[in-house]
Design a protein around this motif. Sequence first.
Motif, PDB file in Angstrom:
ATOM      1  N   ALA A 290       0.139   7.561 -23.539  1.00  0.00           N
ATOM      2  CA  ALA A 290       0.782   6.481 -24.280  1.00  0.00           C
ATOM      3  C   ALA A 290      -0.051   6.030 -25.468  1.00  0.00           C
ATOM      4  O   ALA A 290       0.473   5.450 -26.411  1.00  0.00           O
ATOM      5  CB  ALA A 290       1.046   5.292 -23.355  1.00  0.00           C
ATOM      6  N   GLY A 291      -1.351   6.300 -25.394  1.00  0.00           N
ATOM      7  CA  GLY A 291      -2.215   5.905 -26.510  1.00  0.00           C
ATOM      8  C   GLY A 291      -2.741   4.490 -26.358  1.00  0.00           C
ATOM      9  O   GLY A 291      -2.342   3.749 -25.452  1.00  0.00           O
ATOM     10  N   GLU A 292      -3.616   4.106 -27.286  1.00  0.00           N
ATOM     11  CA  GLU A 292      -4.251   2.791 -27.215  1.00  0.00           C
ATOM     12  C   GLU A 292      -3.764   1.855 -28.312  1.00  0.00           C
ATOM     13  O   GLU A 292      -4.359   0.819 -28.567  1.00  0.00           O
ATOM     14  CB  GLU A 292      -5.780   2.953 -27.327  1.00  0.00           C
ATOM     15  N   SER A 293      -2.674   2.211 -28.962  1.00  0.00           N
ATOM     16  CA  SER A 293      -2.078   1.305 -29.939  1.00  0.00           C
ATOM     17  C   SER A 293      -1.397   0.152 -29.204  1.00  0.00           C
ATOM     18  O   SER A 293      -1.289   0.146 -27.974  1.00  0.00           O
ATOM     19  CB  SER A 293      -1.052   2.058 -30.783  1.00  0.00           C
ATOM     20  N   TRP A 294      -0.917  -0.822 -29.985  1.00  0.00           N
ATOM     21  CA  TRP A 294      -0.198  -1.939 -29.354  1.00  0.00           C
ATOM     22  C   TRP A 294       0.996  -1.420 -28.560  1.00  0.00           C
ATOM     23  O   TRP A 294       1.235  -1.833 -27.432  1.00  0.00           O
ATOM     24  CB  TRP A 294       0.280  -2.905 -30.438  1.00  0.00           C
ATOM     25  N   LEU A 295       1.754  -0.469 -29.151  1.00  0.00           N
ATOM     26  CA  LEU A 295       2.907   0.084 -28.453  1.00  0.00           C
ATOM     27  C   LEU A 295       2.489   0.841 -27.204  1.00  0.00           C
ATOM     28  O   LEU A 295       3.124   0.726 -26.151  1.00  0.00           O
ATOM     29  CB  LEU A 295       3.681   1.015 -29.395  1.00  0.00           C
ATOM     30  N   GLY A 296       1.387   1.601 -27.305  1.00  0.00           N
ATOM     31  CA  GLY A 296       0.908   2.341 -26.145  1.00  0.00           C
ATOM     32  C   GLY A 296       0.524   1.427 -25.006  1.00  0.00           C
ATOM     33  O   GLY A 296       0.821   1.698 -23.834  1.00  0.00           O
ATOM     34  N   ARG A 297      -0.133   0.318 -25.338  1.00  0.00           N
ATOM     35  CA  ARG A 297      -0.522  -0.631 -24.286  1.00  0.00           C
ATOM     36  C   ARG A 297       0.703  -1.295 -23.657  1.00  0.00           C
ATOM     37  O   ARG A 297       0.728  -1.563 -22.456  1.00  0.00           O
ATOM     38  CB  ARG A 297      -1.475  -1.676 -24.862  1.00  0.00           C
TER      39      ARG A 297
END
Length: 309
Positions: free
Chosen positions: A49-56
């Motif tokens: 999902a990643g560590e961006s705001w969307l990923g979190r």
Amino acid sequence: MDDRVDVGYDTSPESAAAVRWAATQAAGRGWALDVVHVWGFAGRDGGGAGESWLGREVQSQVRAVAEEGAVLAAEAAPGVDARPVVLHGPPARVLVDRAEDARLVVVGRRGAGLVAALVGSVATGVLHRARCPVAVVPAAARPGSAREPVLVGFDGSAGAFRALEAGCEQAAHLGTGVVVVTAWTAAAEASRAAYWALGYPSRSPAEVALDEAERVLERARSWAASRRDVEVAFDLAEGRPAQALVRRSRHAGLLVVGTRGRGGLAGLVLGSTSRPVVQRAECPVLVTRGPEAVPEPRAPRPARAAATA
């Protein structure tokens, strides 16, 4: 082995029923319950999902699914030690790997996928590969059915004896009885009329088939005679085994069947009876396991030697 039940949860009605059933199993024995939601890609942080705001945000929603399942478990069995778990990778493989040291793994008959099938791909994968007992729970499983008898399919095989033992253990725990079912049919024998007339000139196929079924059921009676903690009844059912068991599952709290072990295709550990029973039974189905019931992983092919000049 850990005193733990693993149950898969993905918000589908079947997985919710599986969580509730697994919670009562775990609570009654003082075992922990891990509510496992499998999502994303194995080997990637946060499932990819990643560590961006969307990923979190995605990871937070994924965790909320597992936590929702743990709440369902606590509502079904107050006091159960229900722990939400999020893992990443192919759901069936992840559940099988994680349940390696569990007492039991529980799945819903179908998951939340878009393709409707009698048994979903996750349940099928877990049934074929898990080394611990597997319970498959239909969405229509009735919460109040625990007092109904435990049904055991018995054909005299090693797997059937394991199923009988597991069925007696379940019944003793639930405070109910066991009904052992042995099915018989003369259809297969009657289809070989010439052979039959030569081998059994004075007896009909039905007579011989019934006698053989009675001998098989007698082996179950002899084994069950030592069980003083549970009442065991015995039933000879005319017809195909799967049909007889599915028909009787309407009035059972649990149906227990064995696996046929190795033979035929290595990956197909469910036999001709247990497979349709899992697909169509109206109560939860417990598939027992023996050490020979799960195929060994295939050895990798040796690499070809490169030609040298």
